[in-house]
Motif scaffolding. Sequence first.
Motif: not given
Length: 158
Positions: A121, A117, A132, A114, A61
């Motif tokens: 989720r 993610e 994460e 994408e 990240s």
Amino acid sequence: AKDYELRQYETAKWVSTVIRGETQKEAMRQGFWKLFRYIQGKNEKEIKIDMTVPVTCLIKSGCTEFKISFFVPFEHQDSPPQPTDSDVFIEERKAAAIFVRSFGGFASPEKYAEEAEVLARILRNRGQPFHEDFFYTAGYDSPFKLFNRHNEVWYFKK
């Protein structure tokens, strides 16, 4: 689950390189060629090593540093030839439980993000603890393969 799987990976060696300050797409290109030269004989034994899959890329990240890796074939796991390029190194990844989401088509950095993610989720919604702050992309096909392509995103279970 139908939208992801949990796999157990054993401890294994990978040949890796880290590319800094480039886009993910450019880092993948540069990293791939550095690792490809290693398997083509740019190693201390000057031997060719079979190409393996997947090719992984570690995404952290908010970081513009990407670690690209090839799995070291089973016959070289015990003593992989050392790279002669100082930017290439052998690493041992410890055994781990990994959440995996698979998808087809040609994977772009945007598509990987994408899918990661979506997987994150799903895991949060199901109360599955995972790391994460990073994920891996995994590509299984040559750029020349046009159909039935296989790509994955990986999150490590906590």
